[in-house]
Design an enzyme around this catalytic site. Structure first.
Site, PDB file in Angstrom:
ATOM      1  N   GLU A  53       0.823  -1.213   0.000  1.00  0.00           N
ATOM      2  CA  GLU A  53       0.000   0.000   0.000  1.00  0.00           C
ATOM      3  C   GLU A  53       0.857   1.264   0.000  1.00  0.00           C
ATOM      4  O   GLU A  53       0.438   2.305  -0.510  1.00  0.00           O
ATOM      5  CB  GLU A  53      -0.950  -0.009   1.193  1.00  0.00           C
ATOM      6  CG  GLU A  53      -1.901  -1.206   1.250  1.00  0.00           C
ATOM      7  CD  GLU A  53      -2.735  -1.394  -0.005  1.00  0.00           C
ATOM      8  OE1 GLU A  53      -2.967  -0.418  -0.741  1.00  0.00           O
ATOM      9  OE2 GLU A  53      -3.164  -2.540  -0.257  1.00  0.00           O
ATOM     10  N   HIS A  71       1.447   2.271  -3.537  1.00  0.00           N
ATOM     11  CA  HIS A  71       0.313   3.068  -4.027  1.00  0.00           C
ATOM     12  C   HIS A  71       0.415   4.507  -3.526  1.00  0.00           C
ATOM     13  O   HIS A  71       0.215   5.463  -4.280  1.00  0.00           O
ATOM     14  CB  HIS A  71      -1.002   2.470  -3.517  1.00  0.00           C
ATOM     15  CG  HIS A  71      -1.480   1.267  -4.256  1.00  0.00           C
ATOM     16  ND1 HIS A  71      -1.683   1.246  -5.618  1.00  0.00           N
ATOM     17  CD2 HIS A  71      -1.817   0.026  -3.814  1.00  0.00           C
ATOM     18  CE1 HIS A  71      -2.129   0.059  -5.992  1.00  0.00           C
ATOM     19  NE2 HIS A  71      -2.219  -0.708  -4.905  1.00  0.00           N
ATOM     20  N   GLU A 101      -1.048  -0.205  -9.788  1.00  0.00           N
ATOM     21  CA  GLU A 101      -0.608  -1.495  -9.252  1.00  0.00           C
ATOM     22  C   GLU A 101       0.866  -1.747  -9.560  1.00  0.00           C
ATOM     23  O   GLU A 101       1.550  -2.446  -8.802  1.00  0.00           O
ATOM     24  CB  GLU A 101      -1.460  -2.631  -9.812  1.00  0.00           C
ATOM     25  CG  GLU A 101      -2.867  -2.690  -9.254  1.00  0.00           C
ATOM     26  CD  GLU A 101      -2.905  -2.859  -7.748  1.00  0.00           C
ATOM     27  OE1 GLU A 101      -1.985  -3.511  -7.185  1.00  0.00           O
ATOM     28  OE2 GLU A 101      -3.837  -2.342  -7.118  1.00  0.00           O
TER      29      GLU A 101
END
Length: 491
Positions: free
Chosen positions: A261, A264, A290
């Site tokens: 994460e 991201h 991604e």
């Protein structure tokens, strides 16, 4: 000037999306159970208001006028991206948008309790409503775009991508993936690997995650880490919200989830400040998004050189044990074993999980598969791709993901596209800067600088093919991904 009026209008749209993102984060992390119905209704209303704003009658005239105005190259692309978002909004009637949002909120909230109970029968009516409305959305979009129903949904997440391309790329992967999985498992069968011995207290795991996020350059002035049932990265670039989930017997699950994460989040935080409130300043596609999370988790965090930096952090937070030896961790974090859960899958078997979901969701939207038949189809494909059966095991089968509960059909291919893009970026980076192990050991920030220069700063100013070709020297292909997997797992 019409262009200025449009930018003001879409900046207001950004503010509504910001509120929706934070409401969604709160729903997933902190909202009391009793607030679910009221929150669903509020988010449905917000979705309708946002949609209605995008359908404002004056926009057509503004676009027509702006297209005749003298604009810079960046403003021209910005106008195109605003028009694309406007086009998407005007395809759908507001009542369908509201119904779709409400059904998704209800299904997603119910899933949180129905999945642990393995209650497919209770989940099915809610899921059927989401599928039905998703088919209506797809039909409306397809008619305007001149695409198949599934491609019209895919376009939302991967602009320019088509199922014909996915079919071709995934068919190529299917030709070598089963053999690779078998070879790697055979090679690893001779290894002796120690598993870390818990328990690992949640608070200590959280502290470890925060330390690793700092190592990876996360800006805590513009983001935070919390807990949710399903890990995600949400919010907006100025206020990024990460979540993970903890298992006190398995430190790797939360650790790798946080790293994923954070990839991201770094992309979001690296988007160009001057364009952030406009569509052109947002992420290019979910596949590119991604690619950043998978670059961090797979290309970077599971590299032996990075694991050497993780090892002392694990010892610092949990005490010394033989399993935290860097060589052991390197073997542990690259174990290949077919399993039921996508988010826990190793990077070799992961594409099989994605291809399975792609085939099911494509056929659901095209009307070739009924929602009630998903468990049987899932079981058949799991046996074909990974040799596992999920018959009767819905919570670890077709109910395991959050994505379909809110109608995010067309999203799953982004994961394997991201893995391919990440491999291409790692290959190009090393060709330009030198071996990855040297960069990790001696100049970790240079890796993030390369990503900032080649990916993050471009946001949606370039289309996906141009972005990847410019950064990596060639458009999407599976060759770099295959080479990466063979080099890491077969030597």
């Amino acid at each position: 000037m019409s262009y200025d009026a449009l930018t003001h209008h879409f900046e207001q749209q950004h503010h509504l999306q910001h509120l929706g993102a934070i409401c969604g984060w709160d729903q997933a992390t902190m909202m009391p159970t009793g607030g679910s119905q009221a929150r669903a209704e509020a988010m449905s209303t917000l979705a309708i208001l946002s949609h209605q704003q995008l359908q404002a009658p004056q926009l057509a005239d503004w676009f027509a006028s702006a297209e005749q105005s003298p604009l810079t190259p960046e403003q021209t692309v910005s106008l195109q991206e605003m028009r694309r978002q406007w086009r998407d909004a005007t395809m759908l009637p507001s009542d369908l948008v509201g119904a779709f949002s409400l059904a998704g909120s209800r299904c997603e909230h119910a899933w949180r309790s129905l999945r642990p109970a393995n209650d497919w029968a209770g989940f099915l009516p809610l899921f059927e409503e989401v599928v039905n409305l998703s088919q209506q959305v797809a039909a409306a979009r397809a008619e305007v775009l001149g695409l198949s129903r599934y491609d019209s949904l895919l376009e939302q997440f991967e602009p320019g991508m088509r199922s014909s391309t996915l079919n071709q790329v995934f068919t190529e992967v299917k030709q070598w993936l089963p053999t690779l999985i078998s070879k790697v498992q055979d090679k690893q069968s001779h290894d002796t690997v120690l598993s870390p011995q818990g328990p690992f207290a949640t608070e200590q795991q959280r502290a470890l995650g925060l330390d690793v996020m700092r190592l990876l350059g996360f800006d805590f002035n513009h983001g935070r880490l919390d807990v949710s049932v399903h890990p995600f990265c949400g919010g907006v670039s100025e206020d990024v919200r990460l979540t993970t989930r903890y298992d006190e017997q398995d430190v790797a699950q939360a650790l790798m989830g946080v790293i994923h994460e954070t990839g991201h989040a770094r992309y979001e935080q690296g988007l160009p400040v001057q364009w952030r409130k406009l569509p052109v300043g947002q992420a290019r596609s979910m596949g590119i998004h991604e690619s950043q999370s998978l670059f961090f988790e797979m290309q970077l965090a599971r590299h032996p050189a990075f694991i050497k930096q993780l090892s002392p952090l694990l010892t610092q937070h949990f005490g010394d044990q033989a399993a935290f030896d860097p060589n052991n961790l390197a073997q542990l974090y690259t174990r290949v074993q077919p399993g039921f859960i996508r988010v826990d899958a190793d990077e070799v078997t992961y594409p099989a999980h994605v291809m399975l979901r792609y085939e099911i969701e494509r056929d659901l939207i095209e009307g070739k598969l009924a929602a009630k038949d998903v468990p049987e189809c899932w079981d058949q494909l799991m046996q074909t791709y990974l040799g596992l059966s999920t018959k009767g095991n819905y919570k670890d089968g077709c109910m395991q993901d959050i994505h379909w509960t809110d109608g995010s059909f067309g999203y799953f291919p982004s994961y394997t596209l991201g893995a391919m893009y990440a491999a291409q970026q790692a290959s190009a980076m090393q060709a330009q800067l030198g071996p990855l192990d040297t960069l990790i050991e001696q100049n970790l920030p240079s890796i993030f600088d390369w990503l900032q220069h080649n990916i993050w700063q471009h946001a949606s100013l370039l289309d996906t093919d141009t972005l990847i070709t410019q950064a990596c020297g060639q458009p999407l292909n599976a060759s770099a991904f295959k080479q990466h997997l063979e080099q890491r797992y077969l030597g």
